[in-house]
Design a protein around this motif. Structure first.
Motif, mmCIF file in Angstrom:
data_model
loop_
_atom_site.group_PDB
_atom_site.id
_atom_site.type_symbol
_atom_site.label_atom_id
_atom_site.label_comp_id
_atom_site.label_asym_id
_atom_site.label_seq_id
_atom_site.Cartn_x
_atom_site.Cartn_y
_atom_site.Cartn_z
ATOM 1 N N LEU A 1 -2.570 10.248 10.675
ATOM 2 C CA LEU A 1 -3.434 9.982 9.514
ATOM 3 C C LEU A 1 -2.746 8.973 8.591
ATOM 4 C CD1 LEU A 1 -6.008 10.582 7.907
ATOM 5 C CD2 LEU A 1 -4.814 12.514 6.840
ATOM 6 N N MET A 2 -1.444 9.128 8.446
ATOM 7 C CA MET A 2 -0.705 8.197 7.587
ATOM 8 C C MET A 2 -0.748 6.784 8.183
ATOM 9 S SD MET A 2 2.921 8.747 5.785
ATOM 10 C CE MET A 2 3.957 7.377 5.305
ATOM 11 N N ALA A 3 -0.651 6.683 9.511
ATOM 12 C CA ALA A 3 -0.761 5.371 10.160
ATOM 13 C C ALA A 3 -2.138 4.769 9.879
ATOM 14 C CB ALA A 3 -0.533 5.514 11.663
ATOM 15 N N ALA A 4 -3.175 5.602 9.945
ATOM 16 C CA ALA A 4 -4.539 5.116 9.671
ATOM 17 C C ALA A 4 -4.639 4.621 8.229
ATOM 18 C CB ALA A 4 -5.551 6.232 9.922
ATOM 19 N N ASP A 5 -4.047 5.378 7.287
ATOM 20 C CA ASP A 5 -4.080 4.979 5.865
ATOM 21 C C ASP A 5 -3.557 3.555 5.692
ATOM 22 O OD1 ASP A 5 -4.662 7.659 5.342
ATOM 23 O OD2 ASP A 5 -2.604 8.160 4.748
ATOM 24 N N ILE A 6 -2.513 3.269 6.457
ATOM 25 C CA ILE A 6 -1.812 1.994 6.278
ATOM 26 C C ILE A 6 -2.512 0.867 7.045
ATOM 27 C CG2 ILE A 6 0.368 0.793 6.769
ATOM 28 C CD1 ILE A 6 1.729 3.630 6.439
ATOM 29 N N ASP B 1 12.533 9.644 2.758
ATOM 30 C CA ASP B 1 11.969 10.718 3.597
ATOM 31 C C ASP B 1 10.776 10.244 4.442
ATOM 32 O OD1 ASP B 1 10.671 10.397 1.077
ATOM 33 O OD2 ASP B 1 9.627 12.302 1.343
ATOM 34 N N GLN B 2 10.202 9.112 4.086
ATOM 35 C CA GLN B 2 9.010 8.642 4.808
ATOM 36 C C GLN B 2 9.323 7.546 5.825
ATOM 37 O OE1 GLN B 2 5.894 10.028 4.398
ATOM 38 N NE2 GLN B 2 7.015 11.499 3.147
ATOM 39 N N LYS B 3 10.608 7.223 5.990
ATOM 40 C CA LYS B 3 10.998 6.109 6.866
ATOM 41 C C LYS B 3 10.484 6.335 8.298
ATOM 42 C CE LYS B 3 15.134 3.505 8.113
ATOM 43 N NZ LYS B 3 15.755 3.914 9.365
ATOM 44 N N LEU C 1 0.849 -1.193 0.000
ATOM 45 C CA LEU C 1 0.000 0.000 0.000
ATOM 46 C C LEU C 1 0.881 1.238 0.000
ATOM 47 C CD1 LEU C 1 -3.170 0.897 1.904
ATOM 48 C CD2 LEU C 1 -1.131 2.278 2.370
ATOM 49 N N THR C 2 0.501 2.216 -0.817
ATOM 50 C CA THR C 2 1.198 3.498 -0.721
ATOM 51 C C THR C 2 0.286 4.634 -1.168
ATOM 52 O OG1 THR C 2 3.338 4.582 -1.026
ATOM 53 C CG2 THR C 2 2.355 3.626 -2.991
ATOM 54 N N GLY C 3 0.641 5.832 -0.720
ATOM 55 C CA GLY C 3 -0.140 7.019 -1.073
ATOM 56 C C GLY C 3 0.745 8.030 -1.759
ATOM 57 N N ILE C 4 0.148 8.827 -2.640
ATOM 58 C CA ILE C 4 0.899 9.901 -3.291
ATOM 59 C C ILE C 4 0.108 11.190 -3.143
ATOM 60 C CG2 ILE C 4 -0.016 9.188 -5.555
ATOM 61 C CD1 ILE C 4 3.302 10.443 -5.884
ATOM 62 N N GLN C 5 0.802 12.221 -2.685
ATOM 63 C CA GLN C 5 0.123 13.495 -2.428
ATOM 64 C C GLN C 5 -0.141 14.252 -3.722
ATOM 65 O OE1 GLN C 5 0.639 16.126 0.658
ATOM 66 N NE2 GLN C 5 2.101 14.889 1.803
ATOM 67 N N PRO C 6 -1.357 14.787 -3.871
ATOM 68 C CA PRO C 6 -1.631 15.624 -5.047
ATOM 69 C C PRO C 6 -1.260 17.066 -4.727
ATOM 70 C CG PRO C 6 -3.661 15.222 -3.827
ATOM 71 C CD PRO C 6 -2.544 14.601 -3.031
ATOM 72 N N ALA D 1 -0.286 16.330 13.263
ATOM 73 C CA ALA D 1 -0.963 15.031 13.406
ATOM 74 C C ALA D 1 -0.863 14.163 12.149
ATOM 75 C CB ALA D 1 -2.439 15.263 13.756
ATOM 76 N N TYR D 2 -0.260 14.693 11.107
ATOM 77 C CA TYR D 2 -0.166 14.016 9.807
ATOM 78 C C TYR D 2 0.320 12.567 9.911
ATOM 79 C CZ TYR D 2 2.597 13.565 5.364
ATOM 80 O OH TYR D 2 3.211 13.149 4.217
ATOM 81 N N PRO D 3 1.354 12.265 10.732
ATOM 82 C CA PRO D 3 1.791 10.859 10.805
ATOM 83 C C PRO D 3 0.711 9.918 11.351
ATOM 84 C CG PRO D 3 3.464 12.331 11.717
ATOM 85 C CD PRO D 3 2.232 13.159 11.520
ATOM 86 N N TYR E 1 -6.453 14.136 1.477
ATOM 87 C CA TYR E 1 -6.541 14.691 2.843
ATOM 88 C C TYR E 1 -5.166 15.232 3.268
ATOM 89 C CZ TYR E 1 -11.060 12.424 4.099
ATOM 90 O OH TYR E 1 -12.360 12.042 4.193
ATOM 91 N N HIS E 2 -4.116 14.467 2.939
ATOM 92 C CA HIS E 2 -2.774 14.894 3.338
ATOM 93 C C HIS E 2 -2.399 16.231 2.696
ATOM 94 C CE1 HIS E 2 -1.191 11.459 5.648
ATOM 95 N NE2 HIS E 2 -2.079 10.778 4.953
ATOM 96 N N SER E 3 -2.849 16.421 1.454
ATOM 97 C CA SER E 3 -2.448 17.645 0.744
ATOM 98 C C SER E 3 -3.003 18.884 1.442
ATOM 99 C CB SER E 3 -2.912 17.597 -0.714
ATOM 100 O OG SER E 3 -4.307 17.799 -0.809
HETATM 101 N N1 TRP Z 1 3.232 10.973 3.314
HETATM 102 C C1 TRP Z 1 3.468 10.419 2.010
HETATM 103 C C2 TRP Z 1 4.310 11.397 1.170
HETATM 104 O O1 TRP Z 1 4.305 12.582 1.425
HETATM 105 C C3 TRP Z 1 2.160 10.142 1.299
HETATM 106 C C4 TRP Z 1 1.337 9.171 2.073
HETATM 107 C C5 TRP Z 1 0.196 9.461 2.750
HETATM 108 C C6 TRP Z 1 1.599 7.778 2.236
HETATM 109 N N2 TRP Z 1 -0.302 8.331 3.332
HETATM 110 C C7 TRP Z 1 0.532 7.285 3.052
HETATM 111 C C8 TRP Z 1 2.606 6.935 1.791
HETATM 112 C C9 TRP Z 1 0.484 5.949 3.409
HETATM 113 C C10 TRP Z 1 2.548 5.602 2.160
HETATM 114 C C11 TRP Z 1 1.503 5.096 2.971
HETATM 115 O O2 TRP Z 1 4.973 10.977 0.235
#
Ligand code: TRP
Ligand code: ADP
Length: 326
Positions: A132-137, A150-152, A4-9, A128-130, A41-43
């Motif tokens: 939300l990222m934990a929830a995403d995963i 950078d995301q380690k 799973l991964t996310g990419i910010q718009p 609080a962004y990390p 949401y992250h953006s």
């Molecule tokens: N924070 C990541 C970035 O800026 C994007 C991201 C958001 C993400 N949620 C995630 C990456 C969950 C992996 C898993 O590049």
């Protein structure tokens, strides 16, 4: 195995994003269940123009699909179509120590950049962004999360939060592993620094022909004459970029000619532009087709959200039961 991964718009995608994040994600589709979402949401921690967010989100969808993301082989959706991410972020935030977030670079760096270290100028979302990222995963029982270096730290925070929740409420979440793409070289930008939209030195994937040509012709070179041999030819910026978009034999040939002397930088840049343009010719065509069919793109994202919910709702149910909400 679920990836799973996310990419910010948050802006136009560039060659660094392509070779550093998109291509590896596209290749991973073949190796397991791939879940990829557009982290709109992250953006919100950086972009505050609603129209820009809509446009960037749509553009990321177009760019990824044009470059080979296959909705049949992966689940591809828009984060805000599965709003439970924010609910789970709340549950997780109640077991997240403040100290853990205070140590995060994303927040610390922003604070440090403000001359007076004024906490009031940093929004809570960024802090609080990390979570939300934990929830995403965690919402998708993801095993492996492919990210850039950078995301380690955010992955470490995710694991810490999952462990804390599991200790507090019983085994609920799968612990994810990061997969850091160390083998992917950093793509240099127009000025030789890391290509990044923050440095305004990018070559866009799908920029206008004229503007990209101009950018490539403006690549920073030294002042040695064309005739002069260049023993350090492999370090040349245009050669490094040519390696990415031209067949290896072509890149080697140009590198040799530069090393021997007699090749001018202008000719080298022209060649780089041509190969860049050809490299993305097919994706550019597909992108134009997709851009002309916004309802198809919307359908793909909706379908992805539906499939994401199948897993997400199951995990949410588990989490709500564990902490006594259901
Ligand atoms: N924070 C990541 C970035 O800026 C994007 C991201 C958001 C993400 N949620 C995630 C990456 C969950 C992996 C898993 O590049
Ligand atoms: P930017 O630096 O332009 O804001 P992001 O931080 O949004 O880009 O990048 C998203 C992902 O793209 C990063 O996590 C990283 O994996 C990859 N990436 C970005 N720039 C580069 C680059 N110059 N070289 C290699 N990978 C990159």
């Amino acid at each position: 195995m679920r990836f799973l991964t996310g990419i910010q718009p948050s802006g136009a995608l560039h060659l660094g994003n392509y070779f550093g994040a998109m291509l590896p994600a596209i290749q991973l589709q073949e190796q397991g269940e791939a879940y990829y979402f557009i982290a709109n949401y992250h953006s919100m921690t950086s972009v505050t123009d609603p129209e820009a967010r809509r446009r960037f989100t749509h553009d990321v969808a177009l760019d990824f699909l044009a470059c080979g993301l296959d909705p049949k082989r992966c689940v591809f959706w828009r984060q805000s179509d599965t709003p439970e991410h924010t609910e789970l972020a709340w549950l997780l935030s109640t077991v997240t120590p403040m100290g853990l977030l205070k140590r995060c670079h994303s927040y610390k760096d922003k604070l440090a950049r403000l001359a007076d270290g004024d906490e009031g100028a940093v929004n809570h979302g960024l802090f609080a962004y990390p979570v939300l990222m934990a929830a995403d995963i965690l919402m998708y029982d993801a095993n492996v999360v492919p990210v850039g270096r950078d995301q380690k730290q955010h992955l470490e925070v995710t694991r810490d939060i999952a462990i804390k929740f599991n200790e507090t409420y019983g085994p609920t979440f799968v612990l994810p592993e990061p997969r850091i793409r160390d083998e992917v070289a950093v793509v240099p930008g127009l000025d030789g620094q890391k290509m990044s939209k923050s440095y305004d030195n990018t070559i866009e994937l799908f920029g206008e022909e004229k503007s990209v040509r101009k950018k490539i012709m403006s690549l920073v070179m030294d002042s040695r004459s064309p005739a002069e041999p260049k023993p350090d030819a492999e370090k040349n910026l245009a050669i490094q970029l040519l390696r990415l978009v031209a067949p290896p034999a072509v890149a080697t040939d140009f590198e040799d000619r530069l090393r021997m002397g007699g090749l001018g930088y202008g000719d080298l840049k022209k060649t780089l532009f041509e190969h860049y343009w050809n490299f993305f010719a097919e994706p550019r065509k597909r992108r134009a087709e997709l851009a002309a069919a916004p309802e198809l793109v919307e359908q793909i994202l909706q379908d992805g959200a539906r499939r994401a919910r199948e897993v997400g709702h199951r995990v949410m149910k588990r989490a709500r039961l564990a902490c006594g909400l259901d």
